[in-house]
Design an enzyme around this catalytic site. Structure first.
Site, PDB file in Angstrom:
ATOM      1  N   SER A  26       0.834  -1.210   0.000  1.00  0.00           N
ATOM      2  CA  SER A  26       0.000   0.000   0.000  1.00  0.00           C
ATOM      3  C   SER A  26       0.862   1.251   0.000  1.00  0.00           C
ATOM      4  O   SER A  26       0.553   2.233   0.671  1.00  0.00           O
ATOM      5  CB  SER A  26      -0.884   0.002   1.247  1.00  0.00           C
ATOM      6  OG  SER A  26      -0.054  -0.164   2.391  1.00  0.00           O
ATOM      7  N   PHE A  42       1.303  -2.217   5.742  1.00  0.00           N
ATOM      8  CA  PHE A  42       2.377  -2.380   6.734  1.00  0.00           C
ATOM      9  C   PHE A  42       2.153  -1.262   7.752  1.00  0.00           C
ATOM     10  O   PHE A  42       2.378  -0.086   7.456  1.00  0.00           O
ATOM     11  CB  PHE A  42       3.727  -2.260   6.019  1.00  0.00           C
ATOM     12  CG  PHE A  42       4.917  -2.489   6.893  1.00  0.00           C
ATOM     13  CD1 PHE A  42       5.311  -3.775   7.235  1.00  0.00           C
ATOM     14  CD2 PHE A  42       5.661  -1.417   7.370  1.00  0.00           C
ATOM     15  CE1 PHE A  42       6.426  -3.989   8.036  1.00  0.00           C
ATOM     16  CE2 PHE A  42       6.777  -1.627   8.164  1.00  0.00           C
ATOM     17  CZ  PHE A  42       7.152  -2.910   8.501  1.00  0.00           C
ATOM     18  N   LYS A  79      15.174  -0.840 -15.943  1.00  0.00           N
ATOM     19  CA  LYS A  79      15.034   0.585 -16.302  1.00  0.00           C
ATOM     20  C   LYS A  79      15.323   1.493 -15.114  1.00  0.00           C
ATOM     21  O   LYS A  79      15.700   2.657 -15.281  1.00  0.00           O
ATOM     22  CB  LYS A  79      13.673   0.848 -16.942  1.00  0.00           C
ATOM     23  CG  LYS A  79      12.458   0.572 -16.059  1.00  0.00           C
ATOM     24  CD  LYS A  79      12.060   1.738 -15.203  1.00  0.00           C
ATOM     25  CE  LYS A  79      11.049   1.363 -14.148  1.00  0.00           C
ATOM     26  NZ  LYS A  79      10.758   2.443 -13.205  1.00  0.00           N
ATOM     27  N   ASN A 131      13.918   7.569  -9.007  1.00  0.00           N
ATOM     28  CA  ASN A 131      15.328   7.196  -9.152  1.00  0.00           C
ATOM     29  C   ASN A 131      16.109   8.320  -9.839  1.00  0.00           C
ATOM     30  O   ASN A 131      17.205   8.680  -9.417  1.00  0.00           O
ATOM     31  CB  ASN A 131      15.441   5.895  -9.955  1.00  0.00           C
ATOM     32  CG  ASN A 131      15.017   4.688  -9.135  1.00  0.00           C
ATOM     33  OD1 ASN A 131      15.732   4.249  -8.257  1.00  0.00           O
ATOM     34  ND2 ASN A 131      13.825   4.161  -9.409  1.00  0.00           N
TER      35      ASN A 131
HETATM   36  N1  LIG Z   1       5.635   4.581  -7.280  1.00  0.00           N
HETATM   37  C1  LIG Z   1       5.601   4.424  -8.591  1.00  0.00           C
HETATM   38  O1  LIG Z   1       5.490   5.389  -9.360  1.00  0.00           O
HETATM   39  C2  LIG Z   1       5.664   3.044  -9.172  1.00  0.00           C
HETATM   40  C3  LIG Z   1       5.088   2.807 -10.432  1.00  0.00           C
HETATM   41  C4  LIG Z   1       5.155   1.538 -10.996  1.00  0.00           C
HETATM   42  C5  LIG Z   1       5.777   0.511 -10.293  1.00  0.00           C
HETATM   43  N2  LIG Z   1       6.301   0.769  -9.066  1.00  0.00           N
HETATM   44  C6  LIG Z   1       6.908  -0.379  -8.374  1.00  0.00           C
HETATM   45  O2  LIG Z   1       5.979  -0.869  -7.430  1.00  0.00           O
HETATM   46  C7  LIG Z   1       6.654  -1.403  -6.294  1.00  0.00           C
HETATM   47  C8  LIG Z   1       6.088  -0.770  -5.043  1.00  0.00           C
HETATM   48  O3  LIG Z   1       6.301   0.626  -5.089  1.00  0.00           O
HETATM   49  P1  LIG Z   1       5.440   1.647  -4.214  1.00  0.00           P
HETATM   50  O4  LIG Z   1       5.618   2.979  -4.891  1.00  0.00           O
HETATM   51  O5  LIG Z   1       4.057   1.153  -3.999  1.00  0.00           O
HETATM   52  O6  LIG Z   1       6.187   1.594  -2.796  1.00  0.00           O
HETATM   53  P2  LIG Z   1       6.860   2.818  -2.005  1.00  0.00           P
HETATM   54  O7  LIG Z   1       8.115   3.222  -2.683  1.00  0.00           O
HETATM   55  O8  LIG Z   1       5.838   3.868  -1.771  1.00  0.00           O
HETATM   56  O9  LIG Z   1       7.301   2.113  -0.646  1.00  0.00           O
HETATM   57  C9  LIG Z   1       6.699   2.342   0.580  1.00  0.00           C
HETATM   58  C10 LIG Z   1       5.936   1.114   1.014  1.00  0.00           C
HETATM   59  O10 LIG Z   1       6.829   0.152   1.601  1.00  0.00           O
HETATM   60  C11 LIG Z   1       6.218  -0.333   2.773  1.00  0.00           C
HETATM   61  N3  LIG Z   1       7.158  -0.946   3.683  1.00  0.00           N
HETATM   62  C12 LIG Z   1       8.103  -0.362   4.461  1.00  0.00           C
HETATM   63  N4  LIG Z   1       8.743  -1.300   5.199  1.00  0.00           N
HETATM   64  C13 LIG Z   1       8.180  -2.493   4.875  1.00  0.00           C
HETATM   65  C14 LIG Z   1       8.409  -3.836   5.283  1.00  0.00           C
HETATM   66  N5  LIG Z   1       9.365  -4.147   6.162  1.00  0.00           N
HETATM   67  N6  LIG Z   1       7.645  -4.812   4.737  1.00  0.00           N
HETATM   68  C15 LIG Z   1       6.705  -4.523   3.820  1.00  0.00           C
HETATM   69  N7  LIG Z   1       6.434  -3.279   3.389  1.00  0.00           N
HETATM   70  C16 LIG Z   1       7.175  -2.271   3.916  1.00  0.00           C
HETATM   71  C17 LIG Z   1       5.565   0.911   3.346  1.00  0.00           C
HETATM   72  O11 LIG Z   1       4.619   0.560   4.329  1.00  0.00           O
HETATM   73  C18 LIG Z   1       4.921   1.476   2.101  1.00  0.00           C
HETATM   74  O12 LIG Z   1       3.691   0.848   1.846  1.00  0.00           O
HETATM   75  C19 LIG Z   1       8.136  -1.123  -6.517  1.00  0.00           C
HETATM   76  O13 LIG Z   1       8.757  -2.272  -7.032  1.00  0.00           O
HETATM   77  C20 LIG Z   1       8.154  -0.037  -7.576  1.00  0.00           C
HETATM   78  O14 LIG Z   1       9.306  -0.076  -8.397  1.00  0.00           O
HETATM   79  C21 LIG Z   1       6.244   1.983  -8.486  1.00  0.00           C
HETATM   80  O1  LIG Z   2       9.702   6.606  -9.505  1.00  0.00           O
HETATM   81  P1  LIG Z   2      10.497   5.415  -9.988  1.00  0.00           P
HETATM   82  O2  LIG Z   2      11.837   5.823 -10.506  1.00  0.00           O
HETATM   83  O3  LIG Z   2      10.544   4.330  -8.952  1.00  0.00           O
HETATM   84  O4  LIG Z   2       9.703   4.844 -11.237  1.00  0.00           O
HETATM   85  C1  LIG Z   2       8.318   4.654 -11.111  1.00  0.00           C
HETATM   86  C2  LIG Z   2       7.733   3.734 -12.163  1.00  0.00           C
HETATM   87  O5  LIG Z   2       8.398   2.499 -12.179  1.00  0.00           O
HETATM   88  C3  LIG Z   2       7.640   4.348 -13.525  1.00  0.00           C
HETATM   89  O6  LIG Z   2       6.965   3.455 -14.403  1.00  0.00           O
END
Ligand SMILES: NC(=O)c1ccc[n+]([C@@H]2O[C@H](COP(=O)([O-])OP(=O)(O)OC[C@H]3O[C@@H](n4cnc5c(N)ncnc54)[C@H](O)[C@@H]3O)[C@@H](O)[C@H]2O)c1
Ligand SMILES: O=P(O)(O)OC[C@H](O)CO
Length: 350
Positions: free
Chosen positions: A12, A42, A205, A271
């Site tokens: 989440s 979490f 990427k 990133n």
């Molecule tokens: N944010 C984006 O724009 C985006 C877009 C596409 C894909 N993604 C991918 O999706 C995945 C998740 O990204 P996100 O943006 O939802 O996460 P995020 O970067 O917002 O990470 C924070 C999350 O990690 C959780 N967390 C912290 N410690 C933890 C633990 N010990 N165990 C489990 N959870 C814990 C937090 O509670 C929070 O929910 C990543 O692999 C990311 O690359 C992200």
């Molecule tokens: O914000 P980043 O660099 O983790 O990238 C987010 C997504 O993976 C873009 O598709």
């Protein structure tokens, strides 16, 4: 009629919350799915209140996706097993560094008939070499796992700005169900069978985006960034082909999970942003993550370590100079000002 499929979102954060919004809205409309969607949170305190309680009363993840209302049928659950035990579809979306401990807790506690989908961009590596995150889930839980990766900066998807994404599903029936669950007017999905290639693109990427951010921080322009994207893409293609079984068609790299995600991340991702400030200030990546991301996690630096480890095992470090330079700058004190050398000396120009 088959009973509606119960969905659990395992995670989440920033992207996890956006996916909660999409799935919640679709599940409320589509009789194929149970309208109540569980989202595992979490648990943490935000201004002295439990985050789950805030989400369930204000319908907003005020920490990881502030300003975006979640549908009321998305229920935040602090207990992982409580959220996942009865699910027919498990959507894994969390920083990749936490997936193994999460799967270990779920092991033997979920429906074996459930369908998994991983939205996690990253890889795992050990003495055996590279392992996909979907493989960690599949092997630990004993379920089939598809993936979804694409040019999807979370805050733009939350604002319903048009974008595309790619479902990689070896099981085409699962691909169809997941498309039904996740597609909207402004989040258009294509399903392909080459799930491994889709997933590795999503991980790699983030490493290239670090290079793009270094160039931004060093004051290079858009031509240089285009070169980072092109040379990064060449290394991505070579790495994917080394690590996928069977032929990976060029068309995969033209899907949203390929060149489109690379461009989006190299211009608008976290990133890139952190790498730019790293190049300008010399502060450590860890410090910048803490100062700038409010609990969100970077995937690029950790993935650079994992890629480098894999390449060392295969004695292939020299074939991937851009991936290697990102790793050395982040972890071996190589001066960031030398990043451009990996572009100037790239084997692509020999
Ligand atoms: N944010 C984006 O724009 C985006 C877009 C596409 C894909 N993604 C991918 O999706 C995945 C998740 O990204 P996100 O943006 O939802 O996460 P995020 O970067 O917002 O990470 C924070 C999350 O990690 C959780 N967390 C912290 N410690 C933890 C633990 N010990 N165990 C489990 N959870 C814990 C937090 O509670 C929070 O929910 C990543 O692999 C990311 O690359 C992200
Ligand atoms: O914000 P980043 O660099 O983790 O990238 C987010 C997504 O993976 C873009 O598709």
């Amino acid at each position: 009629m088959a009973p509606p499929l119960k969905v659990c979102i395992v995670g989440s954060g920033n992207w996890g919350s956006v996916i909660g919004k999409i799935i919640g809205e679709n599940a409320a409309e589509n009789k194929m799915f149970d309208s109540t969607v569980y989202m595992w949170v979490f648990e943490e305190l935000v201004n002295g209140r439990k985050l789950t309680e805030i989400i369930n009363t204000e319908h907003e993840n005020v920490k990881y996706l502030p300003g975006c209302k979640l549908p009321a049928n998305v229920v935040a659950v602090p207990g992982l097993l409580d959220a996942a035990r009865d699910a027919d579809i498990l959507v894994f979306v969390m920083p990749h560094q936490f997936i193994r401990e999460t799967c270990d807790e779920l092991k033997g506690q979920i429906k074996l008939s459930s369908i998994g989908v991983s939205l996690i961009k990253g890889i795992e590596v050990g003495s055996y070499g590279l392992k996909l995150i979907s493989d960690v889930i599949r092997e630990t839980l004993g379920i089939e796992v598809s993936v979804l990766m694409g040019a999807n900066l979370a805050n733009e998807v939350a604002a319903e700005k048009f974008c595309e994404s790619t479902i990689g599903a070896a099981n085409i029936e699962h691909g169809k169900i997941l498309k039904e669950l996740l597609q909207t007017r402004n989040f258009r999905l294509r399903v392909v069978e080459e799930a491994d290639a889709v997933e590795i693109c999503g991980a790699l990427k983030n490493v290239v985006a670090m290079g793009a951010g270094f160039c931004d921080g060093l004051g290079y322009g858009d031509n240089t960034k285009a070169a980072v994207i092109r040379l990064g893409l060449m290394e991505m293609i070579a790495f994917v082909r080394l690590h996928c079984e069977g032929l990976v068609p060029d068309s995969i790299f033209l899907e949203s999970c390929g060149v489109a995600d690379l461009i989006a991340t190299c211009y608008g991702g976290r990133n890139r942003k952190i790498a730019e400030v790293f190049a300008k200030t010399g502060k450590s990546i860890k410090q910048l993550e803490e100062e700038m991301l409010n609990g969100q996690k970077l995937q690029g630096p950790q993935t650079a370590i994992e890629i480098n480890h894999t390449l060392k095992l295969q004695n292939l470090v020299n074939k991937f100079p851009l991936f290697t330079a990102v790793y050395q700058i982040c972890y071996e004190c190589k001066p960031v000002s030398e990043f451009v050398k990996c572009l100037q000396d790239h084997p692509e120009h020999k």
